[in-house]
Design a protein around this motif. Structure first.
Motif, short mmCIF file in Angstrom:
data_model
loop_
_atom_site.label_atom_id
_atom_site.label_comp_id
_atom_site.label_asym_id
_atom_site.label_seq_id
_atom_site.Cartn_x
_atom_site.Cartn_y
_atom_site.Cartn_z
N LEU A 41 0.58 -1.21 -0.22
CA LEU A 41 -0.12 -0.05 -0.05
C LEU A 41 0.90 1.42 -0.04
N ALA A 42 1.94 1.22 0.86
CA ALA A 42 2.84 2.44 1.03
C ALA A 42 2.07 3.37 1.40
N GLU A 43 1.01 3.38 2.18
CA GLU A 43 -0.12 4.54 2.81
C GLU A 43 0.02 4.67 4.13
N PRO A 44 1.20 5.32 4.55
CA PRO A 44 1.47 5.05 5.99
C PRO A 44 0.56 5.24 7.02
N ALA A 45 -0.21 6.45 6.66
CA ALA A 45 -1.54 6.85 7.74
C ALA A 45 -2.50 5.96 7.80
N PHE A 46 -2.93 5.54 6.39
CA PHE A 46 -4.12 4.22 6.52
C PHE A 46 -3.26 2.86 7.08
#
Ligand code: FPP
Ligand code: MG
Length: 363
Positions: A41-46
């Protein structure tokens, strides 16, 4: 997990499991925390939000009994919870909730419900299969006996019902429906297709109950609890139904073709147990003369240990594996198509990546 112990998502089984993923750990045993990494994902907040919510769901699994702590009862009811696992179903609940308000109350309880029903079904399944191990540990019945294992599973189911009652009628309905479909799927498998039902049709009905129902429910309950629009909840449920069938077919394929040790299960185990997996049915039903020897080995149900190695060899040359693989890919395509109805959130990308993960597992 023991009372007062902090949940560590990378080490869900507690201090006696290694904290890092050892090389060669079967992908089936990936905690969802690591599954999240794998989804690319490389979506840290998620990702952080998912990890926090998973830890919160984990805390709801083991509240203790109403009659006060009894160490033996706690050991039985907690046995499978403490064994960890990839917590896929709670993760699906959280992903479903992303299409509404993920901060709405009751999401962690919904995630716990999905895992509790799953664990209850595994307690009972291991009794039915006479399986001595589960998740790398002695199964509940191997450790405490069959009667305790049945009751331990019942307790987990009761706990799920209790949590659902706290959420309201929609959750009660989804929980009861999923548990009923699981039991019906397992009963169908037990009783077989009967003389008037095509075995492949029967296979899909079993898989829909045993495997797909709870994945679909997980996404649906997350969406409903988060107040997602009804079309989104329907799309997520359809995604879960298709993913579930693909999962089952992937499992069937892994039994026949995975290199030893890569799935945590011994290769050909289903053949020895006489499981009517999709590749077995397709080989049996097919008419290719090149598969005659394989068909002869498969007609008697359980394959003897002496014949299993030969059957595995013959499967490599038969078209049945490719045919089953094509079925799996078609189901994954249908799952991805269901996602088209959803907004382009990180959760949608994660669900799509999960389809890729299933396809990759089977090589
Ligand atoms: C694993 O199958 C079993 C299931 C996915 C479902 C089992 C369902 C029941 C026992 C019905 C009771 C349900 C509830 C809710 C109490 P498997 O044996 O093919 O896979 P395995 O290799 O993981 O054992
Ligand atoms: Mg089993």
């Amino acid at each position: 997990m023991r009372a007062g112990q902090m949940y560590d998502a990378r080490n869900p089984g507690g201090p006696d499991l290694p904290p890092e993923l050892p090389s060669g750990l079967p992908s089936d045993l990936l905690p969802s925390d690591l599954l999240l990494d794998r989804l690319g994902l490389a979506e840290p907040a998620f990702e952080d939000r998912m990890r926090t919510a998973l830890a919160e769901a984990e805390q709801r699994l083991l509240p203790g009994t109403d009659e006060g702590p009894d160490p033996r009862v706690t050991a039985i009811t907690g046995h499978l919870v403490e064994a960890g696992g990839k917590r896929l179903r709670p993760l699906l609940v959280l992903l479903g909730a992303e299409f509404g308000d993920p901060a709405a109350p009751g999401i962690a309880q919904a995630a716990a419900i999905a895992e509790l029903v799953h664990l209850a079904s595994l307690c009972h399944d291991d009794v039915m299969d006479g399986a001595d191990t589960r998740r790398g540990r002695p199964s509940l019945h191997a450790r405490w006996g069959e009667r305790a294992a049945v009751l331990g599973g019942d307790w987990l189911l009761a706990r799920a019902a209790q949590l659902a009652a706290g959420l309201g009628p929609a959750a009660v309905h989804l929980n009861a429906q999923a548990a009923g479909r699981l039991v019906a799927g397992q009963l169908r498998e037990l009783t077989g297709p009967g003389p008037d039902v095509d075995p492949v049709t029967h296979y899909f009905r079993v898989a829909a109950g045993k495997t797909a129902a709870l994945l679909a429910m997980s996404l649906g309950i997350g969406a409903v609890q988060a107040g997602a629009p009804a079309p989104a909840a329907a799309a997520l449920t359809e995604y879960g139904e298709q993913l579930g069938i693909a999962f089952q077919v992937a499992d069937d394929l892994l039994d026949l073709r995975a290199p030893a040790g890569s799935t945590g299960k011994e290769r050909g185990r289903d053949l020895l147990a006489g499981v009517q997996s999709l590749p077995v049915l397709l080989a049996r039903e097919g008419a290719d003369p090149a598969d005659a020897e394989l068909r002869a080995l498969l007609t008697g149900g359980a394959v003897s240990a002496a014949d299993a190695a030969r059957a595995l060899e013959l499967f490599e040359r038969s078209g049945a594996l490719a045919e089953a693989g094509a079925v799996m890919h078609r189901r994954l395509d249908r799952a991805r198509a269901a996602l088209d109805a959803l907004p382009a959130l990180p959760a949608r990308r994660a669900l799509s990546a999960l389809c890729d993960h299933v396809a990759l597992r089977t090589g």
